[in-house]
Design an enzyme around this catalytic site. Sequence first.
Site, PDB file in Angstrom:
ATOM      1  N   HIS A  85       0.553  -1.255  -0.254  1.00 39.65           N
ATOM      2  CA  HIS A  85       0.501   0.346   0.058  1.00 39.65           C
ATOM      3  C   HIS A  85       1.002   1.265   0.500  1.00 39.65           C
ATOM      4  O   HIS A  85       1.627   1.193   0.467  1.00 39.65           O
ATOM      5  CB  HIS A  85      -0.678   0.152   1.379  1.00 39.65           C
ATOM      6  CG  HIS A  85      -2.061   0.591   1.028  1.00 39.65           C
ATOM      7  ND1 HIS A  85      -1.684   2.261   1.618  1.00 39.65           N
ATOM      8  CD2 HIS A  85      -3.229   1.168   0.791  1.00 39.65           C
ATOM      9  CE1 HIS A  85      -2.486   3.241   1.598  1.00 39.65           C
ATOM     10  NE2 HIS A  85      -3.870   2.567   0.635  1.00 39.65           N
ATOM     11  N   GLU A 133      -3.109   3.037  -7.332  1.00 36.71           N
ATOM     12  CA  GLU A 133      -3.911   3.764  -6.577  1.00 36.71           C
ATOM     13  C   GLU A 133      -2.254   5.100  -6.441  1.00 36.71           C
ATOM     14  O   GLU A 133      -1.446   4.639  -5.835  1.00 36.71           O
ATOM     15  CB  GLU A 133      -3.456   3.234  -5.331  1.00 36.71           C
ATOM     16  CG  GLU A 133      -4.690   2.559  -4.634  1.00 36.71           C
ATOM     17  CD  GLU A 133      -5.041   2.485  -2.989  1.00 36.71           C
ATOM     18  OE1 GLU A 133      -6.594   2.608  -2.742  1.00 36.71           O
ATOM     19  OE2 GLU A 133      -4.508   2.044  -2.412  1.00 36.71           O
ATOM     20  N   GLY A 142      -5.823   9.952   0.411  1.00 40.27           N
ATOM     21  CA  GLY A 142      -6.249  10.609   1.427  1.00 40.27           C
ATOM     22  C   GLY A 142      -6.695  11.898   1.255  1.00 40.27           C
ATOM     23  O   GLY A 142      -7.365  12.543   0.247  1.00 40.27           O
ATOM     24  N   SER A 166      -9.390   8.698  -3.638  1.00 40.02           N
ATOM     25  CA  SER A 166     -11.046   9.561  -2.882  1.00 40.02           C
ATOM     26  C   SER A 166     -11.819   9.697  -4.269  1.00 40.02           C
ATOM     27  O   SER A 166     -12.599   9.749  -4.930  1.00 40.02           O
ATOM     28  CB  SER A 166      -9.982  11.047  -3.847  1.00 40.02           C
ATOM     29  OG  SER A 166      -8.792  11.803  -2.549  1.00 40.02           O
TER      30      SER A 166
HETATM   31  O1  LIG Z   1      -7.095   2.305   0.636  1.00 45.36           O
HETATM   32  C1  LIG Z   1      -7.405   2.821   0.180  1.00 45.36           C
HETATM   33  C2  LIG Z   1      -6.644   4.366  -0.359  1.00 45.36           C
HETATM   34  O2  LIG Z   1      -5.501   4.766   0.222  1.00 45.36           O
HETATM   35  C3  LIG Z   1      -7.921   5.129  -0.556  1.00 45.36           C
HETATM   36  O3  LIG Z   1      -8.268   6.070  -0.169  1.00 45.36           O
HETATM   37  P1  LIG Z   1      -8.904   6.934  -0.439  1.00 45.36           P
HETATM   38  O4  LIG Z   1     -10.697   6.417  -1.032  1.00 45.36           O
HETATM   39  O5  LIG Z   1      -9.545   7.354   1.523  1.00 45.36           O
HETATM   40  O6  LIG Z   1      -8.221   7.961  -0.957  1.00 45.36           O
END
Ligand SMILES: O=C[C@H](O)COP(=O)(O)O
Length: 267
Positions: free
Chosen positions: A97, A169, A175, A215
Amino acid sequence: MKKIYFGTNLKMYKNIQQTVDYLKTLANETAELDRKRYELFVIPSYTALPGATESISQEQVILGAQNMAWEEEGQFTGEVSPKMLEELGINLVMIGHSERRHIFHETDDEENKKVICGVKNGFIVLLCIGETDKDKMDGVSNEVLRSQLIRGLKGIKKEDAGKIWIAYEPVWAIGVNGKPASEEYANAKHKVIRECLLEIFGNYGEDVPILYGGSVNPQNANSLIVQPYIDGLFVGRSAWNAKEFAQLIFNTICKLENSKGINDESR
Ligand SMILES: O=C[C@H](O)COP(=O)(O)O
C-alpha cells in the site's frame, strides 16, 4: 463475464467492536449482491481480524490483512507471519500500500518477497502500485507502474496469476489531501497495467483484476466503474460507513448494468 470488485482498507481507524459492527452492517446491506458476479472485500486492522472472521462469512465479504511478513517465522519483531494469518482464516493480504511504501519506506524488492510468500501460502495477494505526483510531473508514470509490476511480481509463475489482484492507487490521489484521478486518466493507466501484466504472464495476465483506488467517492464511482480497463474500486474514506459503502456499490452496479459495457464480452 469478468467479476467486478469492491473493497475497502480500514487503515488504522476502526477498533474491534467498530469493525465487527461495520462488517455485520455491510454484510446485511449487501445480502442481495450476486457474489458470483461481484466480489466484496474488507481489510481491517490486525487486532480486529479475529473478531472480524467470527462476525461474518467470507462467502459474503472476503477479509484481508493490511500487511504481512515475507517469512513464515523467525526473528522479525513486530511482524505478522502468513501462518498466523492463515490460523485466523484470512484469505487475502494487501502488499505495498502507498502508506507502507512512502511512510515505512518499503521497497519493490521487499514487496516482491511478500508477494512470493503470500502466493506460496495460498492467499489472494492484492499488490498496490501507483506513481507519485513527481513521477507524474516528470512524465514517467507509465515507467514507474511497469517497474513496480515487473519488480513486484518477479518470480511469480504464470499459472499463479489468478492469485494476484492489482490496486492502482496514484499516490497523489489518496487520502484527505488527495485529488481523484479523472476516469480517462485512470483508464489509461489501467491499460498500461493490463498490457504489462500480459507481458509478464502471457494470456494468464487476463486473470488479474485491476482495481482503481484514490479518493473514490459517490460522485466519481459511476464514471470510473464503466471504464473498460477498470475491474473494480478500492475505496477508503467513502467506504467507512457501511450503509454508504453499500449504497455506492449498488449505485455503481446499477450504472454498470445500464451501460453498454455490460454487454461487452471483455467485462
Ligand atoms: O486503501 C485505500 C486507499 O488508500 C484510498 O483511500 P481514499 O479513498 O481515502 O483516498
